[in-house]
Motif scaffolding. Structure first.
Motif, PDB file in Angstrom:
ATOM      1  N   TYR B  71       0.827  -1.208  -0.049  1.00 33.87           N
ATOM      2  CA  TYR B  71      -0.139   0.126  -0.013  1.00 33.87           C
ATOM      3  C   TYR B  71       0.698   1.252  -0.018  1.00 33.87           C
ATOM      4  N   GLY B 124      -3.077   5.966   0.291  1.00 32.09           N
ATOM      5  CA  GLY B 124      -3.350   6.322  -0.998  1.00 32.09           C
ATOM      6  C   GLY B 124      -2.465   7.640  -1.582  1.00 32.09           C
ATOM      7  N   ILE B 179      -7.478  -1.621  -4.492  1.00 31.66           N
ATOM      8  CA  ILE B 179      -8.346  -0.327  -4.047  1.00 31.66           C
ATOM      9  C   ILE B 179      -7.658   0.940  -4.450  1.00 31.66           C
ATOM     10  N   GLN B 184     -11.193   6.833  -2.641  1.00 37.71           N
ATOM     11  CA  GLN B 184     -10.872   5.677  -1.521  1.00 37.71           C
ATOM     12  C   GLN B 184      -9.466   6.391  -0.690  1.00 37.71           C
ATOM     13  N   TYR B 185      -9.098   7.557  -1.065  1.00 36.38           N
ATOM     14  CA  TYR B 185      -8.117   8.092  -0.385  1.00 36.38           C
ATOM     15  C   TYR B 185      -8.458   8.608   1.019  1.00 36.38           C
ATOM     16  N   ARG B 186      -7.561   8.152   2.160  1.00 35.67           N
ATOM     17  CA  ARG B 186      -8.208   8.421   3.476  1.00 35.67           C
ATOM     18  C   ARG B 186      -6.848   9.040   4.096  1.00 35.67           C
ATOM     19  N   ALA B 246     -12.021   1.202   2.302  1.00 32.24           N
ATOM     20  CA  ALA B 246     -11.004   2.299   2.384  1.00 32.24           C
ATOM     21  C   ALA B 246     -11.587   2.770   3.929  1.00 32.24           C
ATOM     22  N   TYR B 249      -9.509   0.380   5.965  1.00 33.06           N
ATOM     23  CA  TYR B 249      -7.993   0.455   6.202  1.00 33.06           C
ATOM     24  C   TYR B 249      -7.586   1.650   6.765  1.00 33.06           C
TER      25      TYR B 249
END
Lengths: 354, 261
Positions: B71, B124, B179, B184-186, B246, B249
Motif C-alpha cells: 500500500y 493512497g 483499491i 478511496q484516499y483516506r 477504505a 483501512y
C-alpha cells in the motif's frame, strides 16, 4: 533529419537562465524547446502539460521509441505495428491479433491524430493523460507484453538511448517516466489539419465540388452536433445505439465510459471519434464492426438500438436514428473523403527515422 | 505543498535553462534538523504477527490468507502540540507486507528541531499525483503493479490472497483487491501513545516510531466485508464495496511505541 517544417518552432533557450549561471560549470546542453503550432481552424496553440513541454530532442527521441520494437517484450512489436502512418496511425483491423500473445484485442486500434486536444484517451477516456496511456499497450500481455523494469534495463544498456535521453532530459539515467514523456511529446505532434477541406475552409485554395459542398451542408445538419468543430469531435462520450445490452463480461468492458466513471448513465458510451482521415481508418467503431462508411451511415439511418443511455440526438420527434435519403448518404460520404490529409500520412517528421 | 510545487517548477524550468543554477542555491543556514524512522509492522492483530500465506479467520469468520499486501502511505505530516505541522516533501512511500521488494520502513529526513505529538498520513495517493502515472516522485514509480493503465491512477492498497469458499469446504478461491481512485484516499491521524505523548526531534534525538498495521482489518473495522461475495475488485459492482474497505483501512493503524533515542 527532422524538419518540423510545418510548424513554427521557437528556440526559447533561456538567456536569463544562462546569464545567471556564468560562474557555474557549464552543464549538459539544454534540450531545445520549441512551440508546436496548429493551423487557425484548430486554434493555433497545441496543448502540452507543464510537466512535459515540447523539446526538439524529446520529440525526436519519442519518434525513435515509437518505431522501435525494443519497447515490446519479444522485441518484435513497436507502436507502429498497430499505428501505421499511412492509415492515419490506425491498423485497418477490427480487433488486432498482432500483439505478443496473438489473442484478439477487445477494442480497435484508434488512429493517432490531434491527440493533444483530447480530454481523455482510449475509447472510453480511461487514460487521464497521454503519458499514462502509453504504459497500457506497452505492458498489456495481448499487445507489447513488456516488463517495464526490463525495458529500462534494455534501454540503459543500448548503444544510443542513454545519449538521446541525456539530450532530451539532461540525464542518461533512463526511467519509465522519461520514456513515456518522450513518446507523448512525439504523439502530441501528430497533427492533421491539411486536408482538402482544411484548405477550403481556410481559403488556401482548396476546392470542394458542388456534391462535396452539398455533403458538407448535410453533414453540418445531421452529424456535426457530436462530430463538432474542425476537430470533427466534441471530445465527449455518447451512446450511438450500437447495442442495447451491456455485458458484465471482461470486468464490464462493454460498459464503455460507464466502466470508467462508474455511473449508470454512462454505460455504453464511447468517445466521439474524429472524422479526419476517416476514409483511411476503416473498419469503424470501438470494435471495428462496420467495414465501410456506407455501413456506418446505414447504422445511423436504420440500425440504431434504443436503450436507457442512447443519446437524445438519436431519438428526436419520436423517431430513432438520423433521417437521410440514399442520395444524402452518398453526398455525406463524398464530403467525408475530403477530410483525408495526405500531408499528414506522408509527413517525414512522423515516419520511421532512418 | 510548497515542496511539491518546487519540484514541478524544477521539471518545468529544466526546459528553460534554469536548472543549471541548482548549485547556486544556498541552503538556509539557521535551520537545525533531525530525522525519524517510521516502521509499519503488518499484524494479524494487536497481539499476533502476520505470516504470509497463513490462514486466519477474519471479521466475517471467513478463513483468508494474503500472498501480497502492499500500500501507499503518502503526505506524511508531523504535528506539534500547538497544532503546527511539518510536512515531508515528496512524501510517497510504498509499504509492502509480503512478497515484494518494497520496505516496511522509511525515514523522514530534515525535520525541523522541535517537539512533536502526532503523526498524520494518508493511505493512497492525492488527486494531483493520481491523475498521471508518469511522475517519478518518491516511490511512485517503484512498482508498476501499483498502477492502472486502462483507468489512470495508482492502486492505494493491493491485496492478493485466498479464501475458503464455505466454512465446511476445503476449497480455497483467489481474491484480488486493488483499491484506489480518489474517493478511496483516506487520512489517518494518530496521537503519540500515552507513554511518550511528545517526542523531541533534533540532531541529537532521532526517534523511531513503530506502527502496527492490522491488515486483516480491511475485512473488519467499521464495515464487515464478505470476501466470498466480493472477491474481485475489478468487477463493476465492487464500486460500492471499495469505499467500505477504505473506511476499514483508515482505521487499521496504531502506534505501538516510539523509541525516543
Amino acid at each position: 533529419m527532422i524538419r518540423f517544417g510545418k510548424y513554427v518552432w521557437v528556440g526559447l533557450v533561456s538567456l536569463a537562465g544562462f546569464a545567471a549561471c556564468t560562474n557555474s560549470k557549464m552543464p549538459a546542453p539544454e534540450p531545445e524547446p520549441f512551440t508546436v503550432t496548429a493551423p487557425a481552424n484548430l486554434g493555433t496553440s497545441v496543448p502540452a502539460p507543464e510537466r512535459n513541454p515540447f523539446t526538439r530532442e524529446g520529440v525526436l527521441l519519442g519518434r525513435k521509441l515509437f518505431y522501435d520494437p525494443i519497447l515490446s517484450g519479444n522485441n518484435k512489436i513497436s507502436c507502429a505495428t498497430c499505428h501505421l502512418p499511412e492509415k492515419a496511425f490506425s491498423d485497418g483491423l477490427a480487433l488486432s491479433t498482432n500483439g505478443a500473445s496473438g489473442q484478439a484485442l477487445h477494442r480497435s486500434a484508434p488512429p493517432l491524430q490531434n491527440l493533444a486536444w483530447h480530454k481523455g484517451w482510449f475509447w472510453d477516456g480511461g487514460a487521464k493523460d497521454i503519458e499514462s496511456l502509453n504504459f497500457g499497450p506497452i505492458k498489456h500481455a495481448d499487445e507489447m507484453a513488456q516488463n517495464l523494469t526490463e525495458l529500462v534495463k534494455e534501454l540503459q544498456n543500448h548503444s544510443e538511448y542513454p545519449r538521446l535521453f541525456k539530450a532530451a532530459f539532461r540525464t542518461d539515467t533512463i526511467s519509465t517516466a522519461l520514456l513515456t514523456r518522450a513518446l507523448a511529446q512525439f504523439e502530441r505532434t501528430l497533427i492533421s489539419a491539411n486536408s482538402r477541406y482544411d484548405k477550403y475552409v481556410r481559403n488556401e485554395g482548396g476546392k470542394l465540388s458542388s456534391q462535396e459542398l452539398e455533403g458538407l451542408s448535410l453533414f453540418r445538419q445531421k452529424c456535426a452536433s457530436c462530430h463538432a468543430t474542425d476537430f470533427f469531435t466534441d471530445h465527449d462520450y455518447h451512446n450511438n445505439g450500437l447495442d442495447n445490452t451491456y455485458s458484465e463480461a471482461h470486468e464490464a468492458l462493454a460498459w464503455g465510459r460507464g466502466r470508467i466513471s462508474e455511473k449508470p448513465e454512462d454505460i455504453g458510451k464511447y468517445k466521439t471519434p474524429t472524422l479526419r482521415n476517416i476514409a483511411l481508418t476503416a473498419p469503424y467503431m470501438h470494435d471495428g464492426r462496420f467495414k465501410t462508411l456506407e455501413e456506418v451511415l446505414d447504422h445511423y439511418r436504420s440500425g440504431v438500438k434504443v436503450s436507457a443511455t442512447l443519446d437524445a440526438r438519436l431519438q428526436q420527434n419520436g423517431k430513432t436514428g438520423i433521417e437521410m435519403t440514399e442520395e444524402e448518404k452518398t453526398r455525406i460520404i463524398q464530403f467525408l473523403q475530403t477530410l483525408t490529409d495526405p500531408e499528414f500520412t506522408s509527413n517525414p517528421d512522423f515516419s520511421a527515422p532512418r | 505543498m510548497k515542496n511539491k510545487l518546487r519540484l514541478s517548477y524544477l521539471i518545468l524550468l529544466s526546459g528553460l535553462g534554469l536548472l543549471s543554477c541548482k548549485k547556486d542555491k544556498v541552503k538556509p543556514a539557521e535551520a537545525k534538523q533531525g530525522s525519524m524512522e517510521v516502521h509499519f509492522d503488518s499484524r494479524r492483530s494487536l497481539t499476533e504477527d502476520f505470516v504470509v500465506n497463513k490462514n486466519y479467520l477474519n471479521a466475517n469468520n471467513d478463513s483468508v490468507s494474503f500472498s501480497t499486501f502492499k500500500y501507499f502511505i503518502s503526505n506524511v505530516e508531523l504535528v506539534r502540540p500547538d497544532g503546527t505541522t511539518f510536512a515531508e516533501p515528496n512524501s510517497y512511500h510504498l509499504i509492502a507486507a509480503a512478497n515484494t521488494p518494497a520496505s516496511e520502513t522509511f525515514t523522514i529526513a530534515n525535520i525541523p528541531d522541535g517537539n512533536y505529538s502526532k503523526i498524520r498520513f494518508r493511505v493512497g495517493v492525492d488527486q494531483a499525483r493520481n491523475s498521471s502515472t508518469a511522475t517519478p516522485v518518491g516511490d511512485l514509480d517503484k512498482d508498476h503493479d501499483m498502477t492502472w493503465d486502462w483507468n489512470t491512477g495508482y492502486t492505494f492498497v493491493f491485496a492478493i490472497g485466498k479464501f475458503k469458499s464455505a466454512p465446511a469446504s476445503a476449497t480455497f478461491l483467489d481474491f484480488t483487491y486493488q483499491i484506489g481512485k480518489d474517493a478511496q484516499y483516506r487520512t489517518v491521524e494518530l496521537a503519540f501513545p500515552s507513554e511518550t505523548p511528545t517526542a523531541q526531534i533534533d540532531e541529537m534525538h532521532k526517534p523511531k516510531m513503530h506502527l502496527h498495521a492490522n491488515i486483516f482489518d480491511i475485512f473488519g473495522g467499521p464495515n464487515v466485508i464478505d470476501v466470498k461475495a466480493n472477491s474481485n475488485s475489478n468487477l463493476p459492482q465492487f464500486s460500492t464495496v471499495a469505499p467500505k474497505i477504505a473506511d476499514n483501512y483508515a482505521q487499521m493503524f496504531r502506534i505501538d511505541h516510539i523509541h525516543a533515542h
